[in-house]
Design an enzyme around this catalytic site. Structure first.
Site, PDB file in Angstrom:
ATOM      1  N   ARG A 112      26.933 -27.203   1.998  1.00  0.00           N
ATOM      2  CA  ARG A 112      27.322 -25.797   1.808  1.00  0.00           C
ATOM      3  C   ARG A 112      26.419 -25.234   0.725  1.00  0.00           C
ATOM      4  O   ARG A 112      26.401 -25.747  -0.408  1.00  0.00           O
ATOM      5  CB  ARG A 112      28.790 -25.691   1.380  1.00  0.00           C
ATOM      6  CG  ARG A 112      29.118 -24.333   0.795  1.00  0.00           C
ATOM      7  CD  ARG A 112      30.597 -24.100   0.594  1.00  0.00           C
ATOM      8  NE  ARG A 112      31.266 -23.944   1.870  1.00  0.00           N
ATOM      9  CZ  ARG A 112      32.498 -23.441   2.014  1.00  0.00           C
ATOM     10  NH1 ARG A 112      33.182 -23.056   0.951  1.00  0.00           N
ATOM     11  NH2 ARG A 112      33.047 -23.338   3.212  1.00  0.00           N
ATOM     12  N   HIS A 139      28.557 -19.685   9.387  1.00  0.00           N
ATOM     13  CA  HIS A 139      29.633 -20.643   9.105  1.00  0.00           C
ATOM     14  C   HIS A 139      30.106 -21.233  10.444  1.00  0.00           C
ATOM     15  O   HIS A 139      31.214 -20.968  10.900  1.00  0.00           O
ATOM     16  CB  HIS A 139      30.771 -19.927   8.377  1.00  0.00           C
ATOM     17  CG  HIS A 139      31.719 -20.854   7.679  1.00  0.00           C
ATOM     18  ND1 HIS A 139      31.550 -22.232   7.655  1.00  0.00           N
ATOM     19  CD2 HIS A 139      32.875 -20.613   6.989  1.00  0.00           C
ATOM     20  CE1 HIS A 139      32.543 -22.773   6.963  1.00  0.00           C
ATOM     21  NE2 HIS A 139      33.356 -21.820   6.549  1.00  0.00           N
ATOM     22  N   GLN A 142      33.501 -23.304  10.920  1.00  0.00           N
ATOM     23  CA  GLN A 142      34.693 -22.457  10.903  1.00  0.00           C
ATOM     24  C   GLN A 142      34.946 -21.892  12.299  1.00  0.00           C
ATOM     25  O   GLN A 142      36.071 -21.924  12.810  1.00  0.00           O
ATOM     26  CB  GLN A 142      34.510 -21.318   9.902  1.00  0.00           C
ATOM     27  CG  GLN A 142      35.671 -20.346   9.867  1.00  0.00           C
ATOM     28  CD  GLN A 142      36.953 -20.984   9.320  1.00  0.00           C
ATOM     29  OE1 GLN A 142      36.916 -21.634   8.277  1.00  0.00           O
ATOM     30  NE2 GLN A 142      38.072 -20.813  10.010  1.00  0.00           N
ATOM     31  N   ASP A 234      37.785 -11.164   7.388  1.00  0.00           N
ATOM     32  CA  ASP A 234      37.290 -12.041   6.317  1.00  0.00           C
ATOM     33  C   ASP A 234      37.196 -11.188   5.050  1.00  0.00           C
ATOM     34  O   ASP A 234      37.273  -9.950   5.117  1.00  0.00           O
ATOM     35  CB  ASP A 234      35.910 -12.604   6.720  1.00  0.00           C
ATOM     36  CG  ASP A 234      35.360 -13.606   5.717  1.00  0.00           C
ATOM     37  OD1 ASP A 234      36.121 -14.106   4.861  1.00  0.00           O
ATOM     38  OD2 ASP A 234      34.138 -13.904   5.776  1.00  0.00           O
ATOM     39  N   CYS A 274      39.394 -16.743   8.254  1.00  0.00           N
ATOM     40  CA  CYS A 274      38.852 -18.071   7.928  1.00  0.00           C
ATOM     41  C   CYS A 274      39.474 -18.630   6.655  1.00  0.00           C
ATOM     42  O   CYS A 274      39.462 -19.838   6.451  1.00  0.00           O
ATOM     43  CB  CYS A 274      37.341 -17.981   7.792  1.00  0.00           C
ATOM     44  SG  CYS A 274      36.805 -16.749   6.590  1.00  0.00           S
ATOM     45  N   ARG A 302      40.044 -26.866  11.677  1.00  0.00           N
ATOM     46  CA  ARG A 302      38.765 -27.243  11.057  1.00  0.00           C
ATOM     47  C   ARG A 302      38.649 -28.767  11.063  1.00  0.00           C
ATOM     48  O   ARG A 302      37.603 -29.326  11.386  1.00  0.00           O
ATOM     49  CB  ARG A 302      38.707 -26.758   9.592  1.00  0.00           C
ATOM     50  CG  ARG A 302      38.567 -25.263   9.389  1.00  0.00           C
ATOM     51  CD  ARG A 302      37.199 -24.763   9.771  1.00  0.00           C
ATOM     52  NE  ARG A 302      36.129 -25.419   9.020  1.00  0.00           N
ATOM     53  CZ  ARG A 302      35.707 -25.072   7.803  1.00  0.00           C
ATOM     54  NH1 ARG A 302      36.261 -24.058   7.185  1.00  0.00           N
ATOM     55  NH2 ARG A 302      34.715 -25.714   7.199  1.00  0.00           N
TER      56      ARG A 302
HETATM   57  N1  NVA Z   1      32.430 -14.911   4.050  1.00  0.00           N
HETATM   58  C1  NVA Z   1      33.106 -15.863   3.219  1.00  0.00           C
HETATM   59  C2  NVA Z   1      33.605 -17.026   4.006  1.00  0.00           C
HETATM   60  C3  NVA Z   1      34.353 -18.061   3.222  1.00  0.00           C
HETATM   61  C4  NVA Z   1      34.814 -19.206   4.038  1.00  0.00           C
HETATM   62  C5  NVA Z   1      32.170 -16.328   2.124  1.00  0.00           C
HETATM   63  O1  NVA Z   1      31.006 -16.616   2.409  1.00  0.00           O
HETATM   64  O2  NVA Z   1      32.597 -16.394   0.969  1.00  0.00           O
HETATM   65  N1   CP Z   2      37.152 -21.263   5.427  1.00  0.00           N
HETATM   66  C1   CP Z   2      36.507 -22.035   4.515  1.00  0.00           C
HETATM   67  O1   CP Z   2      35.377 -22.484   4.722  1.00  0.00           O
HETATM   68  O2   CP Z   2      37.228 -22.273   3.403  1.00  0.00           O
HETATM   69  P1   CP Z   2      36.721 -22.975   2.067  1.00  0.00           P
HETATM   70  O3   CP Z   2      35.769 -22.032   1.384  1.00  0.00           O
HETATM   71  O4   CP Z   2      37.970 -23.221   1.284  1.00  0.00           O
HETATM   72  O5   CP Z   2      36.012 -24.258   2.446  1.00  0.00           O
END
Ligand code: NVA
Ligand code: CP
Length: 315
Positions: A112, A139, A142, A234, A274, A302
């Protein structure tokens, strides 16, 4: 139950939904559903006995970390959590050298990070599968959990209508790619200036020709939810955009998923997020905790979707 793993997945990366064909996406769902059943029945399924997954996190995480770490454990393997302060990468070691080194110890890497290019570079140099656990651009894991959830609730995906309400961000990009692959129509409603990236949209549209998915970007959230089977939202400010949050909120006030908006969709609409959510901003408590919400099913799925991905790629 014997879980059959198609050897054609072995050794591949999972960086974008569009890297996989429609048939392969459904094959992953099929394995995920088998693994979910085994997990719920507490039947051991050590498909990755003795294998190791390195998990590089340059951003925080609840779901991704816990679902990958427990997922590899349930598959009989071992997961190592690697934060920037644990890795020499945090002090400037190159991605190339990190990839070449980690490939000597591990059977797979989940990463990540911010810049999508870093994941592509890591995958280029690593000789083991690399799984994208979120970048600023995408992502995909997800969306695999989300589509699995929609499949369970709706019995099929082709022809469903999904309204994505909010920021044209990483989630939105992967959802467009997912819709294109499974034949689900996606209407994105977002304020001007916050549309998904044109390159992703146009490529997804091209790919959607094979499945008949209609992908559109409009401004009006009310028009988007009309006849929708799924409403997806989101956060308005993603990780890394915290300083823009207050400014962004001004643009997104009309884009809240609340009971009134949900009532304008189909009566059996499912509401997805998500997570993590900013309750009271992009989604109200009433909707999050209401009868249309499937957000915690998505969170659970997930685990099952990613177990399938790991089992197939790291077999
Ligand atoms: N769009 C959000 C998704 C988190 C799972 C982010 O990137 O923070
Ligand atoms: N939806 C998701 O990826 O959550 P986290 O940021 O908690 O991993």
């Amino acid at each position: 139950m014997q879980v059959k793993l198609n050897p054609s997945f072995k050794g591949r990366d999972f960086i974008a939904i569009s890297d996989y064909t429609t048939e392969e996406i459904f094959e992953i769902f099929d394995v995920a559903r088998q693994l979910k059943k085994l997990q719920h029945e507490r039947i051991p399924h050590h498909l990755l006995a003795g294998k190791t997954l390195g998990m590089i996190f340059q951003k925080p995480s609840t779901r991704t970390r816990v679902s990958f770490e427990t997922g590899i454990y349930y598959l009989g393997g071992y997961g190592l959590f690697l934060s920037p302060s644990d890795l020499q990468m945090g002090r400037g070691e190159t991605i190339k050298d990190t990839a070449l080194t980690l490939s000597r110890y591990l059977d797979g890497i989940m990463i990540r990070t911010f810049d999508h290019e870093e994941v592509l570079e890591l995958a280029h140099y690593a000789s083991i599968p690399v799984i994208n656990g979120l970048t600023d651009l995408m992502h995909p894991c997800q969306v695999m959990g989300d589509l699995l959830t929609a499949l369970e609730y709706k019995g099929g995906l082709s022809g469903l209508k999904c309204a994505y309400i909010g920021d044209g961000n990483n989630m939105c990009h992967s959802l467009l790619e997912g819709g294109a692959r499974v034949g689900m129509h996606v209407t994105v409603a977002c304020p001007p200036g916050f549309e998904p990236e044109e390159s992703i949209l146009s490529r997804a549209r091209q790919e959607a020709q094979a499945t008949g998915a209609r992908l559109e970007v409009i401004e009006d959230p009310w028009a988007a939810v009309a006849e929708a089977d799924l409403i997806y939202t989101d956060v308005w400010a993603s990780m890394g955009q915290e300083k823009d949050a207050a400014e962004k909120e001004k643009h997104f006030a009309r884009y809240q998923v609340n009971s009134k908006l949900v009532a304008a969709a189909r009566p059996d609409v499912i509401v997805m997020h998500c997570l993590p959510a900013k309750r009271g901003r992009e989604i109200t408590d009433e909707v999050m905790d209401g009868r249309h919400s499937v957000v915690f099913d998505e969170a659970e799925n997930r685990l099952h979707a990613q177990k399938a991905i790991m089992a197939l790629l790291m077999q």
